[in-house]
Write a protein that holds these residues in place. Structure first.
Motif, PDB file in Angstrom:
ATOM      1  N   GLN A 156     -11.582 -62.770 -13.873  1.00  0.00           N
ATOM      2  CA  GLN A 156     -12.587 -62.533 -14.921  1.00  0.00           C
ATOM      3  C   GLN A 156     -12.191 -63.211 -16.228  1.00  0.00           C
ATOM      4  O   GLN A 156     -13.011 -63.817 -16.915  1.00  0.00           O
ATOM      5  CB  GLN A 156     -12.703 -61.035 -15.184  1.00  0.00           C
ATOM      6  CG  GLN A 156     -13.772 -60.386 -14.345  1.00  0.00           C
ATOM      7  CD  GLN A 156     -13.736 -58.883 -14.516  1.00  0.00           C
ATOM      8  OE1 GLN A 156     -13.080 -58.344 -15.411  1.00  0.00           O
ATOM      9  NE2 GLN A 156     -14.441 -58.179 -13.630  1.00  0.00           N
ATOM     10  N   THR A 157     -10.903 -63.085 -16.585  1.00  0.00           N
ATOM     11  CA  THR A 157     -10.460 -63.575 -17.900  1.00  0.00           C
ATOM     12  C   THR A 157     -10.321 -65.098 -17.927  1.00  0.00           C
ATOM     13  O   THR A 157     -10.626 -65.730 -18.934  1.00  0.00           O
ATOM     14  CB  THR A 157      -9.104 -62.921 -18.271  1.00  0.00           C
ATOM     15  OG1 THR A 157      -9.170 -61.540 -17.959  1.00  0.00           O
ATOM     16  CG2 THR A 157      -8.771 -63.076 -19.734  1.00  0.00           C
ATOM     17  N   CYS A 158      -9.799 -65.649 -16.851  1.00  0.00           N
ATOM     18  CA  CYS A 158      -9.558 -67.104 -16.817  1.00  0.00           C
ATOM     19  C   CYS A 158     -10.229 -67.670 -15.565  1.00  0.00           C
ATOM     20  O   CYS A 158      -9.543 -68.025 -14.585  1.00  0.00           O
ATOM     21  CB  CYS A 158      -8.062 -67.410 -16.766  1.00  0.00           C
ATOM     22  SG  CYS A 158      -7.099 -66.594 -18.024  1.00  0.00           S
ATOM     23  N   PRO A 159     -11.571 -67.760 -15.558  1.00  0.00           N
ATOM     24  CA  PRO A 159     -12.279 -68.122 -14.326  1.00  0.00           C
ATOM     25  C   PRO A 159     -11.922 -69.510 -13.784  1.00  0.00           C
ATOM     26  O   PRO A 159     -11.964 -69.721 -12.577  1.00  0.00           O
ATOM     27  CB  PRO A 159     -13.758 -68.053 -14.710  1.00  0.00           C
ATOM     28  CG  PRO A 159     -13.817 -67.813 -16.164  1.00  0.00           C
ATOM     29  CD  PRO A 159     -12.471 -67.469 -16.672  1.00  0.00           C
ATOM     30  N   SER A 160     -11.526 -70.430 -14.673  1.00  0.00           N
ATOM     31  CA  SER A 160     -11.259 -71.771 -14.126  1.00  0.00           C
ATOM     32  C   SER A 160      -9.781 -72.000 -13.814  1.00  0.00           C
ATOM     33  O   SER A 160      -9.394 -73.101 -13.407  1.00  0.00           O
ATOM     34  CB  SER A 160     -11.794 -72.842 -15.067  1.00  0.00           C
ATOM     35  OG  SER A 160     -11.281 -72.605 -16.345  1.00  0.00           O
ATOM     36  N   ALA A 161      -8.952 -70.946 -13.987  1.00  0.00           N
ATOM     37  CA  ALA A 161      -7.516 -71.108 -13.688  1.00  0.00           C
ATOM     38  C   ALA A 161      -7.225 -70.666 -12.262  1.00  0.00           C
ATOM     39  O   ALA A 161      -7.919 -69.819 -11.711  1.00  0.00           O
ATOM     40  CB  ALA A 161      -6.703 -70.252 -14.664  1.00  0.00           C
ATOM     41  N   ALA A 162      -6.168 -71.250 -11.701  1.00  0.00           N
ATOM     42  CA  ALA A 162      -5.729 -70.796 -10.369  1.00  0.00           C
ATOM     43  C   ALA A 162      -5.032 -69.448 -10.522  1.00  0.00           C
ATOM     44  O   ALA A 162      -4.251 -69.257 -11.466  1.00  0.00           O
ATOM     45  CB  ALA A 162      -4.763 -71.818  -9.786  1.00  0.00           C
ATOM     46  N   PHE A 163      -5.328 -68.507  -9.620  1.00  0.00           N
ATOM     47  CA  PHE A 163      -4.615 -67.227  -9.656  1.00  0.00           C
ATOM     48  C   PHE A 163      -3.363 -67.357  -8.792  1.00  0.00           C
ATOM     49  O   PHE A 163      -3.426 -67.790  -7.644  1.00  0.00           O
ATOM     50  CB  PHE A 163      -5.498 -66.091  -9.123  1.00  0.00           C
ATOM     51  CG  PHE A 163      -4.714 -64.805  -8.981  1.00  0.00           C
ATOM     52  CD1 PHE A 163      -4.352 -64.071 -10.099  1.00  0.00           C
ATOM     53  CD2 PHE A 163      -4.294 -64.359  -7.725  1.00  0.00           C
ATOM     54  CE1 PHE A 163      -3.592 -62.912  -9.977  1.00  0.00           C
ATOM     55  CE2 PHE A 163      -3.543 -63.204  -7.599  1.00  0.00           C
ATOM     56  CZ  PHE A 163      -3.196 -62.480  -8.732  1.00  0.00           C
ATOM     57  N   VAL A 164      -2.228 -66.979  -9.366  1.00  0.00           N
ATOM     58  CA  VAL A 164      -0.956 -67.080  -8.640  1.00  0.00           C
ATOM     59  C   VAL A 164      -0.307 -65.705  -8.662  1.00  0.00           C
ATOM     60  O   VAL A 164      -0.132 -65.116  -9.727  1.00  0.00           O
ATOM     61  CB  VAL A 164      -0.015 -68.108  -9.322  1.00  0.00           C
ATOM     62  CG1 VAL A 164       1.253 -68.288  -8.518  1.00  0.00           C
ATOM     63  CG2 VAL A 164      -0.712 -69.432  -9.520  1.00  0.00           C
ATOM     64  N   LYS A 165       0.026 -65.203  -7.489  1.00  0.00           N
ATOM     65  CA  LYS A 165       0.579 -63.856  -7.407  1.00  0.00           C
ATOM     66  C   LYS A 165       2.051 -63.821  -7.829  1.00  0.00           C
ATOM     67  O   LYS A 165       2.509 -62.868  -8.463  1.00  0.00           O
ATOM     68  CB  LYS A 165       0.482 -63.384  -5.946  1.00  0.00           C
ATOM     69  CG  LYS A 165       0.061 -61.950  -5.806  1.00  0.00           C
ATOM     70  CD  LYS A 165      -0.170 -61.634  -4.356  1.00  0.00           C
ATOM     71  CE  LYS A 165      -0.614 -60.194  -4.252  1.00  0.00           C
ATOM     72  NZ  LYS A 165      -1.108 -59.894  -2.961  1.00  0.00           N
ATOM     73  N   ASP A 166       2.757 -64.886  -7.470  1.00  0.00           N
ATOM     74  CA  ASP A 166       4.205 -64.897  -7.650  1.00  0.00           C
ATOM     75  C   ASP A 166       4.573 -65.703  -8.916  1.00  0.00           C
ATOM     76  O   ASP A 166       4.299 -66.900  -8.992  1.00  0.00           O
ATOM     77  CB  ASP A 166       4.815 -65.562  -6.397  1.00  0.00           C
ATOM     78  CG  ASP A 166       6.325 -65.693  -6.505  1.00  0.00           C
ATOM     79  OD1 ASP A 166       6.894 -65.254  -7.519  1.00  0.00           O
ATOM     80  OD2 ASP A 166       6.917 -66.269  -5.565  1.00  0.00           O
ATOM     81  N   PRO A 167       5.205 -65.037  -9.902  1.00  0.00           N
ATOM     82  CA  PRO A 167       5.541 -65.765 -11.141  1.00  0.00           C
ATOM     83  C   PRO A 167       6.420 -66.994 -10.886  1.00  0.00           C
ATOM     84  O   PRO A 167       6.319 -67.994 -11.596  1.00  0.00           O
ATOM     85  CB  PRO A 167       6.288 -64.737 -11.986  1.00  0.00           C
ATOM     86  CG  PRO A 167       6.561 -63.569 -11.113  1.00  0.00           C
ATOM     87  CD  PRO A 167       5.623 -63.621  -9.961  1.00  0.00           C
ATOM     88  N   PHE A 168       7.275 -66.912  -9.862  1.00  0.00           N
ATOM     89  CA  PHE A 168       8.180 -68.041  -9.598  1.00  0.00           C
ATOM     90  C   PHE A 168       7.421 -69.239  -9.026  1.00  0.00           C
ATOM     91  O   PHE A 168       7.840 -70.380  -9.190  1.00  0.00           O
ATOM     92  CB  PHE A 168       9.330 -67.587  -8.693  1.00  0.00           C
ATOM     93  CG  PHE A 168      10.156 -66.544  -9.392  1.00  0.00           C
ATOM     94  CD1 PHE A 168      11.100 -66.917 -10.333  1.00  0.00           C
ATOM     95  CD2 PHE A 168       9.943 -65.190  -9.168  1.00  0.00           C
ATOM     96  CE1 PHE A 168      11.832 -65.954 -11.032  1.00  0.00           C
ATOM     97  CE2 PHE A 168      10.657 -64.231  -9.858  1.00  0.00           C
ATOM     98  CZ  PHE A 168      11.608 -64.609 -10.793  1.00  0.00           C
TER      99      PHE A 168
END
Ligand code: HSE
Length: 435
Positions: free
Chosen positions: A52-64
């Motif tokens: 919702q907040t960053c619709p055009s960004a890739a969502f990544v579960k793992d910070p590393f």
């Protein structure tokens, strides 16, 4: 020019604010920077919030995974704390990513590990949002005041404590009652320990002290005393004497070393800092050439803190291609010039003091107290008897001139040993803010 790609770790208050500032002020930012700032990847516990907040960004579960991505130039660490945040920042630096962080605890406690690694890997670590939220105090200390020898810094750098002290003064309420109110209003955390016991202010003054004097981080040597034991009577008496009590972070270059401390402090009501109320922050810097400068603003909150985060992103974007020698050094001084200096133990600091003594209301009491102060060479500036508590006991308030702390402590030990005095004597440090 190609956009600068951001990898955002954490979408809490400041993370959400950062996304909002980059979105809402995108045009103004690229007018200033000459290129676009784009959030390319985001990591948060909630995938839904991230989408919702960053619709055009890739969502990544793992910070590393995020800190290793090709499409991330700058990692913005807004997790907070020193667990995953520390590991992710170190890994990101290893991977050659620049860092922006609002994490004061991480830098005050592990900066001595983080900055040398960043220098080795030729990356920038920017941290404007770590101290006093939206106030550009890091910029001022590292750049604006670069021509000066800094003499001292004193700041109201914890909004929660300042709110509580302001309410205690205005309403005459007890600490515990105001804390409950602050929690209900969302100003204080459910566990407010870090704010009210001085840790948060300690992290911030540690960072400012390192920048001011060109030393490594010295958080473990920073004296911390919070506001939880303050009695509203002392706030009232201080006010009657023309003073306000503020939780100050103080660092000062003294003859024998550096003072680094956080504690409640009486300051004259005529000083600007005394009139910083509610959740606001302010920092006073005294430097040899410019004299006194004062910085005031919001020390927390989504948009003010994000304002500092985004300014750091812009700074990095401007210098990303620059030779490392043209960058502003992390700790304001060239890394080889960052030198350990003695942090004075509290017994060796110099201050004035407010004392409140409960004693028998009988002939000779004041004389004995004054004699014990004189014995330690402590000079009295003012002394008033604050009426009688019951038929036999009176309250005496004493303000002293400046002295070395071990002397006042020794005098207090003597006063507490008097038969006519009830233990303990209340002691609060007092600063004129002239040096
Ligand atoms: N909790 C802090 C304050 C803000 O009350 O000022 C973040 O350091």
């Amino acid at each position: 020019m190609k956009p600068v790609n951001i990898g955002l770790l954490g979408l809490g208050t400041v993370g959400g604010g950062t996304a909002a500032v980059l979105r809402d002020n995108a045009e103004e930012i690229s007018r200033r920077l000459g290129r676009e700032v784009r959030i390319s990847a985001v990591c948060d516990l909630s995938e839904e919030k991230a989408r919702q907040t960053c619709p055009s960004a890739a969502f990544v579960k793992d910070p590393f995974e995020l800190v290793a991505r090709e499409d991330v130039d700058v990692v913005v660490e807004l997790f907070g704390g020193t667990g995953i945040a520390k590991e992710a920042v170190l890994k990101a630096i290893e991977n050659g990513k620049h860092i922006v962080t609002a994490n004061k605890k991480l830098l005050a406690e592990y900066g001595n590990e983080i900055f040398p690694l960043a220098e080795e890997k030729n990356v920038m670590v920017q941290f404007e949002a770590a101290v006093a939220g939206g106030i550009p105090i890091i910029k001022a200390l590292r750049e604006g005041l670069a021509a000066n020898r800094i003499k001292s810094i004193a700041g109201i750098i914890n909004g929660t404590s300042n709110f509580i002290l302001s309410e205690m003064r205005e309403k005459g309420s007890a600490f515990a009652d105001v804390l409950k109110e602050a929690q209900a209003l969302g100003y204080a955390e459910a566990d407010p320990t870090f704010d009210i016991e001085g840790n948060d202010a300690g992290h911030k003054i540690t960072i400012m002290s390192a920048l001011a004097f060109g030393t490594p981080m010295n958080f473990s040597a920073c004296y911390l005393e919070g506001i939880s034991k303050l009695d509203s009577r002392d706030i009232k008496y201080a006010e009657e004497l023309g003073y306000r009590i503020k939780l100050l972070g103080i660092t000062r270059k003294a003859e024998k070393g550096i003072e680094l401390r956080v504690h409640p402090t009486l300051i004259p009501e005529s000083r600007l800092l005394a009139n910083v109320n509610g959740v606001m922050n302010a920092v006073r810097v005294n430097a040899d050439m410019v004299g006194e400068t004062l910085y005031y603003g919001a020390g927390a909150g989504a948009l003010p803190t994000a304002s500092a985060v985004v300014a750091d992103i812009i700074d990095i974007a401007r210098l990303i291609e620059a030779d490392t020698g043209h960058r502003v050094p992390h700790l304001a001084f060239q890394p080889a010039q960052v030198q350990a200096q003695t942090i004075l133990p509290m017994d060796e600091i110099t201050s004035s003091y407010y004392l409140r003594v409960q004693a028998k209301d009988e002939p000779g009491t004041l004389g004995q107290i004054a004699a014990l102060l004189a014995q330690e060479n402590v000079s009295i500036e003012a002394l008033i008897q604050k009426g009688v508590i019951n038929q036999t006991t009176a309250e005496i308030v004493i303000l002293t001139h400046s002295t070395v702390e071990k002397r006042i402590k020794s005098a207090i030990a003597g006063i507490e040993a008097l038969v006519c005095v009830d233990k303990p004597v209340t002691m609060i440090r007092m600063e004129s803010l002239h040096d």
